[in-house]
Design an enzyme around this catalytic site. Structure first.
Site, PDB file in Angstrom:
ATOM      1  N   GLU A 131       1.037  -1.082   0.012  1.00  0.00           N
ATOM      2  CA  GLU A 131      -0.435  -0.358  -0.204  1.00  0.00           C
ATOM      3  C   GLU A 131       1.124   1.917  -0.436  1.00  0.00           C
ATOM      4  O   GLU A 131       0.648   2.366  -0.969  1.00  0.00           O
ATOM      5  CB  GLU A 131      -1.121  -0.115   1.277  1.00  0.00           C
ATOM      6  CG  GLU A 131      -2.442  -0.763   0.380  1.00  0.00           C
ATOM      7  CD  GLU A 131      -2.774  -1.492   2.292  1.00  0.00           C
ATOM      8  OE1 GLU A 131      -3.636  -0.886   2.381  1.00  0.00           O
ATOM      9  OE2 GLU A 131      -1.827  -1.937   3.262  1.00  0.00           O
TER      10      GLU A 131
ATOM     11  N   LYS B 121      27.064   6.837  21.950  1.00  0.00           N
ATOM     12  CA  LYS B 121      27.417   6.643  21.348  1.00  0.00           C
ATOM     13  C   LYS B 121      27.688   6.235  19.704  1.00  0.00           C
ATOM     14  O   LYS B 121      28.398   5.324  19.877  1.00  0.00           O
ATOM     15  CB  LYS B 121      29.163   7.515  21.806  1.00  0.00           C
ATOM     16  CG  LYS B 121      29.643   8.194  20.809  1.00  0.00           C
ATOM     17  CD  LYS B 121      31.366   8.588  21.070  1.00  0.00           C
ATOM     18  CE  LYS B 121      31.693  10.220  20.947  1.00  0.00           C
ATOM     19  NZ  LYS B 121      32.214   9.464  19.149  1.00  0.00           N
TER      20      LYS B 121
ATOM     21  N   CYS C 130      36.191 -26.644 -10.405  1.00  0.00           N
ATOM     22  CA  CYS C 130      36.055 -27.268 -11.590  1.00  0.00           C
ATOM     23  C   CYS C 130      37.206 -27.061 -12.338  1.00  0.00           C
ATOM     24  O   CYS C 130      37.608 -27.210 -13.497  1.00  0.00           O
ATOM     25  CB  CYS C 130      35.203 -25.624 -12.234  1.00  0.00           C
ATOM     26  SG  CYS C 130      35.727 -24.388 -12.655  1.00  0.00           S
TER      27      CYS C 130
ATOM     28  N   GLU D 256      23.477  12.447  14.102  1.00  0.00           N
ATOM     29  CA  GLU D 256      24.412  11.077  13.300  1.00  0.00           C
ATOM     30  C   GLU D 256      23.249  10.449  12.408  1.00  0.00           C
ATOM     31  O   GLU D 256      23.002   9.546  12.767  1.00  0.00           O
ATOM     32  CB  GLU D 256      24.641  10.348  14.874  1.00  0.00           C
ATOM     33  CG  GLU D 256      25.841   9.640  14.338  1.00  0.00           C
ATOM     34  CD  GLU D 256      27.872  10.188  14.960  1.00  0.00           C
ATOM     35  OE1 GLU D 256      27.425  11.478  15.042  1.00  0.00           O
ATOM     36  OE2 GLU D 256      28.355   9.337  14.346  1.00  0.00           O
TER      37      GLU D 256
ATOM     38  N   LEU E 170      34.741  15.475  21.213  1.00  0.00           N
ATOM     39  CA  LEU E 170      34.233  15.717  23.042  1.00  0.00           C
ATOM     40  C   LEU E 170      35.602  14.450  23.093  1.00  0.00           C
ATOM     41  O   LEU E 170      36.541  14.203  22.111  1.00  0.00           O
ATOM     42  CB  LEU E 170      33.579  14.470  23.021  1.00  0.00           C
ATOM     43  CG  LEU E 170      31.679  14.596  22.377  1.00  0.00           C
ATOM     44  CD1 LEU E 170      30.503  13.524  22.552  1.00  0.00           C
ATOM     45  CD2 LEU E 170      30.781  16.143  23.318  1.00  0.00           C
TER      46      LEU E 170
ATOM     47  N   ASP F  23       3.560   2.051  -0.735  1.00  0.00           N
ATOM     48  CA  ASP F  23       3.961   1.813  -2.722  1.00  0.00           C
ATOM     49  C   ASP F  23       3.275   2.325  -3.304  1.00  0.00           C
ATOM     50  O   ASP F  23       4.296   3.074  -3.858  1.00  0.00           O
ATOM     51  CB  ASP F  23       4.692   0.327  -2.998  1.00  0.00           C
ATOM     52  CG  ASP F  23       6.213  -0.444  -2.280  1.00  0.00           C
ATOM     53  OD1 ASP F  23       7.090   0.699  -1.390  1.00  0.00           O
ATOM     54  OD2 ASP F  23       6.463  -1.242  -2.181  1.00  0.00           O
TER      55      ASP F  23
HETATM   56  S1  IVH Z   1      26.925  15.167  21.359  1.00  0.00           S
HETATM   57  C1  IVH Z   1      29.088  19.331  21.072  1.00  0.00           C
HETATM   58  N1  IVH Z   1      26.309  12.944  21.401  1.00  0.00           N
HETATM   59  O1  IVH Z   1      30.669  11.712  18.510  1.00  0.00           O
HETATM   60  C2  IVH Z   1      29.132  17.704  21.307  1.00  0.00           C
HETATM   61  N2  IVH Z   1      27.934  13.390  19.860  1.00  0.00           N
HETATM   62  O2  IVH Z   1      33.198  12.455  19.300  1.00  0.00           O
HETATM   63  C3  IVH Z   1      28.513  16.944  19.727  1.00  0.00           C
HETATM   64  N3  IVH Z   1      28.623  11.036  18.244  1.00  0.00           N
HETATM   65  O3  IVH Z   1      31.082  14.918  16.237  1.00  0.00           O
HETATM   66  C4  IVH Z   1      28.397  15.994  20.405  1.00  0.00           C
HETATM   67  N4  IVH Z   1      26.697   9.899  19.425  1.00  0.00           N
HETATM   68  O4  IVH Z   1      29.261  13.034  15.677  1.00  0.00           O
HETATM   69  C5  IVH Z   1      26.541  13.528  20.981  1.00  0.00           C
HETATM   70  N5  IVH Z   1      24.869  10.701  21.205  1.00  0.00           N
HETATM   71  C6  IVH Z   1      25.864  11.613  20.900  1.00  0.00           C
HETATM   72  C7  IVH Z   1      26.973  11.220  19.765  1.00  0.00           C
HETATM   73  C8  IVH Z   1      27.735  11.902  19.489  1.00  0.00           C
HETATM   74  C9  IVH Z   1      27.519  10.303  18.619  1.00  0.00           C
HETATM   75  C10 IVH Z   1      29.352  11.862  17.575  1.00  0.00           C
HETATM   76  C11 IVH Z   1      28.867  12.651  16.815  1.00  0.00           C
HETATM   77  C12 IVH Z   1      30.521  13.852  17.709  1.00  0.00           C
HETATM   78  C13 IVH Z   1      31.540  12.482  17.977  1.00  0.00           C
HETATM   79  C14 IVH Z   1      32.409  13.416  18.883  1.00  0.00           C
END
Ligand code: IVH
Length: 671
Positions: free
Chosen positions: A35, A116, A414, A177, A83, A37
């Site tokens: 549906e 993360k 083969c 992300e 981070l 599609d």
């Molecule tokens: S917060 C200013 N939350 O990790 C803070 N980052 O090592 C910005 N990432 O560039 C990041 N999961 O690509 C945040 N739950 C999450 C995340 C996350 C993955 C990545 C993101 C960032 C990198 C930093």
């Protein structure tokens, strides 16, 4: 007329948006794929007829538009920071103390913890609720404009859902992300290896490679996903905490990771870290740690950031899950298209709770790149349920007894000479009659992309071949229930079910049929293109290279392969036999029949129609009929005394018609 079309377009977009959100974000669809599609096809057709009515936020952008020459640069509204990393509970305590010192408080802090994700950071800019620009992180201050590519990611909203409680902000800067699921990663790599392309090392690289495709139509083919993790302009929303931001973003239609958790104490933070560490393998996406943020926004503001990273957040990374072992042997496997894949046989070693015995080595170049020898000590890594991988050899441990890995010059099955084409990493057996390739082709034909028979997996196909019941594709259609039932492990019921399912699959669309053949370079997308262009099999089979090259999306390699494939007398004979066996390839035009694409299942006793009449009517209107519930069924008609099938259908959320509804539907589509 135009107004009528515009209204219908708006209605279609709203419906598609709603259903896509239910499917891709909430994982709780309320209509069938068929549906959905049909709605999408109607949208594409109407927009093609009325291009002036295409809007920025139309779901049609999901399929990808024109290819770009190059990516433009986009300046970020505020810097996209990185981070700081930590690896232990002690380091987390130190982080907490530092934050408390900065805030001049001894009060425990409330944190929010988030998986993360191991993908790539993107920024999405919405104006008046519509996605205007999407960009990569770049150097943090400016990134690349990947708007068209991001629009193909199904879980990224193209338009925000307005909500009564919060007016949609005039401008919203969302960050999150983009990633590829583990499953998507494997499928993609398998395809790349078949095409002779180098495999991606991990889902993260694959996601980045997929997003940075100048042609968004390529990106659209990659099953990318998205989770939001914050705002670039939190000052525009009335929220007090990161947690509230997530709730608000979810209401606007963004996918928010379900494992995000507010923690009142650092003990809770630690417990959540341990929890994520344990469950990470059960997730279908890779996480490489946990991000911990101070939850309260006013505190985040007071803490601010250094040039590199915010002071209110930290990435608590998982330890790498690696181990060393010995590479004891290499096996060479021959695939469906003749590609010979080396597989490492390892001295069994436990990596994070799982015993690893084998790892794919992809191809000769990978072996050279990783400097691998027989009996080398090697570093292996396991990430979630991603297949274990050899990272590299450890040359320091060599004792002189190691041996070069010699790629066979002839096919291990083969004996045909193996060939490496220019520009390809893959080495292939080019014997079209190689039994190993043939076996893989048959397994493929019975599998998901072919007959899609759940009861006919690799083991069963091997058994049928061993027993002499199947030698080539047409033999599947000559199977006999009695003979099947007599085989080891089979019974009357399983045999009958398979025969019935095969019978149903005798009707396929041309695209499905081309795809099922498993021709090299011809995946689902190419199969669709070919089916659209030729509309019937005979024309495709007769097409020469020039004709094929006229099709946008079909390149030299594919054209040459197709011509060679269909001019092979054995293939022509096989196709002839399939048609003789009653195989019915629906010409593309049939798709316009009112019930095309819908598969009906009847259960219970019908009062007005006989079951047979009902089935005939569905077929006459272009639909198909199934006899058991499967993921392919789109509609269920339940009569009196409907039992377990109805229940199962309800559980799967399939639409269930009464006989009356069904008759009304027939009347409607025929009018
Ligand atoms: S917060 C200013 N939350 O990790 C803070 N980052 O090592 C910005 N990432 O560039 C990041 N999961 O690509 C945040 N739950 C999450 C995340 C996350 C993955 C990545 C993101 C960032 C990198 C930093």
């Amino acid at each position: 007329m135009e107004q009528g079309v515009a209204d219908r377009l708006n209605e279609l977009r709203a419906q598609i948006r709603l259903h896509a959100h239910r499917y891709y974000v909430l994982d709780d669809p309320v209509i069938s794929d068929g549906e959905y599609d049909a709605l999408f096809r109607e949208l594409l057709t109407l927009e093609a007829e009325h291009p002036a009515l295409i809007t920025e936020d139309s779901p049609s952008h999901r399929v990808g538009g024109e290819a770009l020459q190059a990516f433009a640069t986009v300046a970020h509204g505020s810097p996209m920071l990185s981070l700081e990393n930590i690896f232990s509970a002690a380091e987390f305590s130190a982080f907490e103390e530092k934050v408390q010192r900065f805030l001049k408080t001894e009060q425990p802090l409330r944190f929010i913890t988030e998986p993360k994700l191991d993908g790539l950071a993107v920024e999405l800019l919405y104006r008046q609720g519509v996605l205007i620009v999407g960009s990569t992180r770049g150097d943090g201050l400016a990134g690349e404009n990947i708007t068209a590519q991001l629009k193909t990611v199904q879980s990224i909203p193209l338009r925000l859902q307005g909500h009564d409680e919060i007016a949609v902000p005039e401008e919203l800067n969302v960050r999150g992300e983009v990633f590829l699921s583990k499953k998507g990663f494997h499928l993609l790599n398998r395809q790349r290896l078949e095409d002779g392309a180098a495999p991606f090392a991990n889902p993260r690289n694959a996601a980045a490679g997929s997003i940075r495709q100048l042609d968004p139509r390529v990106t659209a083919q990659r099953p990318l996903d998205f989770f939001v993790y914050g705002l670039g302009n939190a000052e525009v929303v009335p929220y007090l905490s990161q947690d509230e931001i997530f709730h608000g973003l979810a209401r606007l239609g963004f996918p928010v990771n379900p494992l995000i958790k507010v923690c009142a104490t650092s003990q809770e933070v630690e417990a959540q870290y341990q929890h994520l560490l344990v469950i990470r393998h059960t997730l279908d996406y890779e996480i490489d740690g946990m991000v911990v943020k101070v939850d309260e926004l006013s505190l985040q503001q007071r803490l601010g950031a250094t040039a590199r990273a915010p002071r209110w957040a930290i990435a608590w990374k998982f330890p790498a899950i690696q181990a060393t072992t010995v590479l004891e042997a290499v096996e060479f496997q021959v695939g469906r298209t003749g590609v010979v894949t080396p597989v490492a046989i390892l001295k069994p070693v436990e990596v994070n709770g799982v015993v690893v015995r084998r790892a794919t080595l992809h191809n000769q170049d990978e072996i050279a790149k990783k400097d691998l020898h027989l009996f080398d000590k090697v570093l292996v890594q396991r990430a979630g349920d991603v297949i274990p991988e050899i990272i590299k050899s450890i040359p320091e441990h060599r004792n002189g007894l190691e041996q070069r890995i010699v790629f066979p010059s002839n096919c291990p099955e083969c004996g045909e000479r193996l060939v490496r084409s220019e520009g390809e990493a893959a080495i292939r057996c080019v014997n079209p009659y190689c039994p190993a390739q043939h076996l893989q082709k048959l397994i493929y034909f019975a599998g998901k992309k072919g007959l899609d028979l759940e009861g006919l997996g690799k083991k069963n196909v091997e058994q049928l071949i061993r027993e002499g019941l199947v030698r080539d594709i047409p033999d599947f259609f000559r199977l006999d229930a009695e003979k099947l039932a007599g085989l080891d492990g089979w019974g009357d019921k399983s045999a009958r079910n398979i025969i019935e399912a095969i019978e149903q699959r005798k009707t396929m669309s041309l695209a499905q049929f081309i795809g099922a053949l498993g021709i090299r370079h011809v995946g689902e997308v190419t199969a669709e293109l070919l089916a659209e262009h030729f509309t019937d099999l005979a024309q495709l089979m007769a097409a020469d290279k020039e004709k094929l090259l006229q099709i946008e999306g079909v390149g030299e390699q594919t054209a040459v392969t197709l011509v060679a494939y269909f001019s092979d007398p054995a293939i022509q004979q096989m196709v002839g036999q399939l048609l003789q066996a009653g195989f019915n390839i629906q010409p593309v035009l049939v798709n316009t029949q009112p019930l095309a694409g819908r598969i009906f299942l009847f259960t219970g006793t019908l009062a007005v129609l006989s079951r047979e009449e009902a089935k005939q009517m569905v077929k006459a209107l272009g639909g198909q009929v199934a006899s058991s519930i499967s993921h392919r069924v789109t509609d269920v008609v339940a009569g009196e005394k409907a039992g377990s099938k109805k229940k199962k259908a309800e559980e799967q959320g399939l639409p269930i018609f009464s006989e009356e509804d069904f008759l009304a539907l027939l009347a409607k589509v025929q009018s």
